[in-house]
Structure formats: structure tokens, C-alpha cells
Motif scaffolding. Structure first.
Motif, mmCIF file in Angstrom:
data_model
loop_
_atom_site.group_PDB
_atom_site.id
_atom_site.type_symbol
_atom_site.label_atom_id
_atom_site.label_comp_id
_atom_site.label_asym_id
_atom_site.label_seq_id
_atom_site.Cartn_x
_atom_site.Cartn_y
_atom_site.Cartn_z
ATOM 1 N N ALA A 75 0.837 -1.205 0.000
ATOM 2 C CA ALA A 75 0.000 0.000 0.000
ATOM 3 C C ALA A 75 0.871 1.254 0.000
ATOM 4 O O ALA A 75 0.694 2.150 -0.841
ATOM 5 C CB ALA A 75 -0.920 -0.012 1.219
ATOM 6 N N VAL A 76 1.859 1.302 0.916
ATOM 7 C CA VAL A 76 2.718 2.486 0.989
ATOM 8 C C VAL A 76 3.567 2.608 -0.275
ATOM 9 O O VAL A 76 3.718 3.697 -0.850
ATOM 10 C CB VAL A 76 3.596 2.406 2.250
ATOM 11 N N LEU A 78 2.994 1.534 -3.355
ATOM 12 C CA LEU A 78 2.257 1.972 -4.538
ATOM 13 C C LEU A 78 1.827 3.428 -4.421
ATOM 14 O O LEU A 78 1.745 4.135 -5.433
ATOM 15 C CB LEU A 78 1.059 1.065 -4.772
ATOM 16 N N ALA A 79 1.594 3.907 -3.178
ATOM 17 C CA ALA A 79 1.322 5.339 -3.013
ATOM 18 C C ALA A 79 2.541 6.144 -3.475
ATOM 19 O O ALA A 79 2.407 7.160 -4.168
ATOM 20 C CB ALA A 79 0.996 5.646 -1.560
ATOM 21 N N PHE A 80 3.739 5.650 -3.118
ATOM 22 C CA PHE A 80 4.954 6.335 -3.572
ATOM 23 C C PHE A 80 5.104 6.250 -5.085
ATOM 24 O O PHE A 80 5.556 7.208 -5.718
ATOM 25 C CB PHE A 80 6.186 5.742 -2.889
ATOM 26 N N VAL A 81 4.724 5.090 -5.670
ATOM 27 C CA VAL A 81 4.813 4.952 -7.128
ATOM 28 C C VAL A 81 3.958 6.004 -7.813
ATOM 29 O O VAL A 81 4.392 6.671 -8.759
ATOM 30 C CB VAL A 81 4.393 3.526 -7.554
ATOM 31 N N VAL A 82 2.726 6.181 -7.308
ATOM 32 C CA VAL A 82 1.833 7.184 -7.904
ATOM 33 C C VAL A 82 2.458 8.579 -7.777
ATOM 34 O O VAL A 82 2.453 9.379 -8.712
ATOM 35 C CB VAL A 82 0.444 7.131 -7.225
ATOM 36 N N LEU A 83 3.024 8.848 -6.586
ATOM 37 C CA LEU A 83 3.645 10.151 -6.343
ATOM 38 C C LEU A 83 4.814 10.393 -7.305
ATOM 39 O O LEU A 83 4.931 11.468 -7.919
ATOM 40 C CB LEU A 83 4.133 10.195 -4.901
ATOM 41 N N TYR A 85 5.353 8.942 -10.177
ATOM 42 C CA TYR A 85 4.899 9.063 -11.561
ATOM 43 C C TYR A 85 4.314 10.444 -11.824
ATOM 44 O O TYR A 85 4.547 11.043 -12.875
ATOM 45 C CB TYR A 85 3.861 7.985 -11.873
ATOM 46 N N ASN A 86 3.582 10.986 -10.861
ATOM 47 C CA ASN A 86 3.044 12.339 -11.053
ATOM 48 C C ASN A 86 4.164 13.360 -11.135
ATOM 49 O O ASN A 86 4.049 14.370 -11.820
ATOM 50 C CB ASN A 86 2.110 12.687 -9.892
ATOM 51 N N ASN A 89 6.617 11.724 -14.525
ATOM 52 C CA ASN A 89 6.018 11.150 -15.727
ATOM 53 C C ASN A 89 6.776 9.942 -16.245
ATOM 54 O O ASN A 89 6.835 9.715 -17.444
ATOM 55 C CB ASN A 89 5.896 12.197 -16.825
ATOM 56 N N LEU A 91 8.400 5.788 -14.817
ATOM 57 C CA LEU A 91 8.568 4.838 -13.712
ATOM 58 C C LEU A 91 9.958 4.211 -13.736
ATOM 59 O O LEU A 91 10.204 3.235 -13.053
ATOM 60 C CB LEU A 91 7.510 3.742 -13.782
ATOM 61 N N LEU B 68 -4.618 -4.167 -6.080
ATOM 62 C CA LEU B 68 -3.918 -2.894 -5.868
ATOM 63 C C LEU B 68 -2.898 -2.644 -6.987
ATOM 64 O O LEU B 68 -2.824 -1.539 -7.553
ATOM 65 C CB LEU B 68 -3.217 -2.942 -4.511
ATOM 66 N N LEU B 76 -2.269 4.725 -13.681
ATOM 67 C CA LEU B 76 -1.193 5.567 -14.184
ATOM 68 C C LEU B 76 -1.215 5.680 -15.694
ATOM 69 O O LEU B 76 -0.617 6.595 -16.252
ATOM 70 C CB LEU B 76 0.160 5.003 -13.739
ATOM 71 N N VAL B 157 -0.448 6.269 3.874
ATOM 72 C CA VAL B 157 -0.914 6.312 2.485
ATOM 73 C C VAL B 157 -1.806 7.522 2.255
ATOM 74 O O VAL B 157 -1.681 8.235 1.241
ATOM 75 C CB VAL B 157 -1.652 4.999 2.142
ATOM 76 N N ILE B 160 0.355 10.652 2.070
ATOM 77 C CA ILE B 160 1.101 10.750 0.807
ATOM 78 C C ILE B 160 0.173 11.142 -0.325
ATOM 79 O O ILE B 160 0.455 12.025 -1.134
ATOM 80 C CB ILE B 160 1.821 9.429 0.524
ATOM 81 N N SER B 164 0.135 14.642 -2.829
ATOM 82 C CA SER B 164 0.282 14.644 -4.286
ATOM 83 C C SER B 164 -0.856 15.411 -4.941
ATOM 84 O O SER B 164 -0.700 15.981 -6.003
ATOM 85 C CB SER B 164 0.293 13.212 -4.812
#
Lengths: 101, 167
Positions: A75-76, A78-83, A85-86, A89, A91, B68, B76, B157, B160, B164
Motif C-alpha cells: 500500500a505504501v 504503490l502510493a509512492f509509485v503514484v507520487l 509518476y506524477n 512522468n 517509472l 492494488l 497511471l 498512504v 502521501i 500529491s
């Protein structure tokens, strides 16, 4: 032809090696996280096989804890992955050099 | 005999599935084959008399965690070229692979030389009742601490994700 503890441990080692290879060589951050999950899964297999062959339930209890930790980690992560990527742009893990000294 | 057959079939499927996870260039295909790998591992858990753990494995890993992963990949909307398995550093990758396999083979061969151990037959081993009894008596404190861990993860989570959004 009997399946012994060694069979399970060798299988666990093989799965762990495959996971390590993925973590070391892949560049896509999501696939690196998936390989990490594979490594955790192989460790769980080792725990369960030791629990069975030693006749002790502690290994199974520990695996429940390990699953909880894995879920929280994903969970943590993938939250970082989204961050990331934003932010970038991309991965590609080579982007994450900001903390390099 | 039947048990050995099931073990070898599902061990081979596990290895095959995890190889696809780490080598396939499309993350969605990696995630799908990861579901299959976790299912095959759950079958091995049933062989090891860990029925409750096998159910947990399918529910949490193959259910929640993979959903997930898939959700993130689709959320994405990664472009095709960003997902490619690139051809850079092939020599380094191959060296890594050989070093890892050599180390693992060294320890694995040591294991094979030693004679195997036979499992003791215990009644109700790994059933929901016995695992639950252990979990709520002897391991009550660690079990409660995992709930603290989950709360920490949820708060982290959310924090974070919120940050964002504002940036």
C-alpha cells in the motif's frame, strides 16, 4: 519418492533467486515491487514448510504477520509509485537519483 | 506418491509463473501471472497442512494485493514504450543472474546432501481452530501490534496521496 523438507526449501530458494533477479534487473518500479512480493512469498513458503516438518504452529502464525506486513508495504509502496509518476512522468528507477551524495 | 506428483507439478508451475513475472515486458501480464503463482503456492500450502494460511493467501495476496497492483498500472495509464523491457546493461544482468544462481546453488546443494526429515503427524494441524487458538492466546500481543501497523500504513498512504493532490 517422498517429498521432504529439503524439496520445499530448494523450491523456496529458487523462487527467492528469481525474485532477486527481478529486483536487480528490472527498471519499471511496479515490476520491482512485484518481484519483492515474490521474494516475500518464497520466504513464507519456507516458514510454512518448517512449521509442518517441525510440527510447530509458530511458523504459520509468523506467516500471518508477514502477510500483514506485505500488504502494508505494498500500500505504501504503490502510493509512492503514484507520487513518483506524477512528479516525473516516468517509472524508470534510474530517475530516483535525487538522494545521491 | 500422489502427494509427490502434486508437489512437482505445482512447484514447476510456481517457478514458471514467477519467471514470467520478472521477465514479461507488460506489467499487466506480470500481475496476472503473479496471481497464478500465488494460487499455485496456496496449493503447496494445502499440501503442507496449512489450510487456513492457504485461504488467507488467496484472499490477501491474490485478492487484495494484486488488485492494488493492477489498479495502479491502469490508474497511471503508462505508455507502451515506458513499459518495455529495455536492452540496456545486458552483460550486467547476466552477471547478476549467474552470481545469484551460483550462490543459491551452493547452499541448495548443501541442503540436498543432508537427509530429509519426516513430518510428525499431529491431529488438526493448521486448521482454523488450532491456528486461531495459538493466535489469540500465545501470540495475542504481536497480533494486536499488527493492527497498529495497519493503522500506521493507512495514515501514511492517506497523507502521501493528499500531498500529491495539493502539489
Amino acid at each position: 519418492m517422498e517429498v521432504t523438507l529439503n524439496h520445499y526449501i530448494v523450491l523456496s530458494v529458487i523462487l527467492f533467486v528469481i525474485g532477486t533477479y527481478g529486483v536487480l534487473t528490472r527498471r519499471n518500479l511496479i515490476v520491482v515491487l512485484m518481484s519483492l512480493e515474490l521474494m516475500l512469498n518464497s520466504c513464507n513458503l519456507a516458514f510454512i514448510s518448517f512449521a509442518y516438518f517441525l510440527g510447530d504452529l509458530t511458523g504459520q502464525i509468523f506467516m500471518i504477520m508477514a502477510i500483514t506486513v506485505a500488504a502494508a508495504e505494498v500500500a505504501v509502496g504503490l502510493a509512492f509509485v503514484v507520487l513518483i509518476y506524477n512528479h516525473n512522468n516516468s517509472l524508470d528507477i534510474d530517475i530516483l537519483k535525487l538522494l545521491r551524495g | 506418491m500422489a502427494e509427490a506428483l502434486v508437489f512437482y507439478i505445482f512447484a514447476a508451475l510456481c517457478i514458471f509463473g514467477s519467471i514470467i513475472v520478472v521477465t514479461h515486458k507488460n506489467p499487466v501480464a506480470s500481475a496476472i501471472s503473479m496471481v497464478l503463482t500465488f494460487f499455485f503456492t496456496a496449493v503447496l500450502f494445502i499440501l503442507l497442512r496449512a489450510q487456513f494460511i492457504a485461504v488467507i493467501q488467496v484472499l490477501v495476496y491474490a485478492g487484495a494485493i494484486i488488485v492494488l497492483f493492477l489498479f495502479t498500472v491502469m490508474f497511471l495509464n503508462i505508455k507502451e514504450d515506458a513499459m518495455q523491457f529495455d536492452g540496456r546493461n545486458i552483460a550486467k544482468k547476466v552477471t547478476f543472474l549467474f552470481v545469484i544462481i551460483a550462490v543459491a546453488g551452493f547452499f541448495g546443494s548443501k541442503l540436498i546432501v543432508n537427509s530429509g526429515q519426516k513430518a510428525p503427524e499431529i491431529e488438526n494441524f493448521g486448521s482454523v481452530e488450532s491456528v486461531g487458538r495459538e493466535l489469540f492466546t500465545e501470540f495475542l500481543l504481536p497480533f494486536e501490534l499488527t493492527s497498529v501497523l495497519i493503522i500506521v500504513a493507512i495514515i501514511g498512504v492517506v497523507t502521501i496521496a493528499k500531498r500529491s493532490k495539493s502539489s
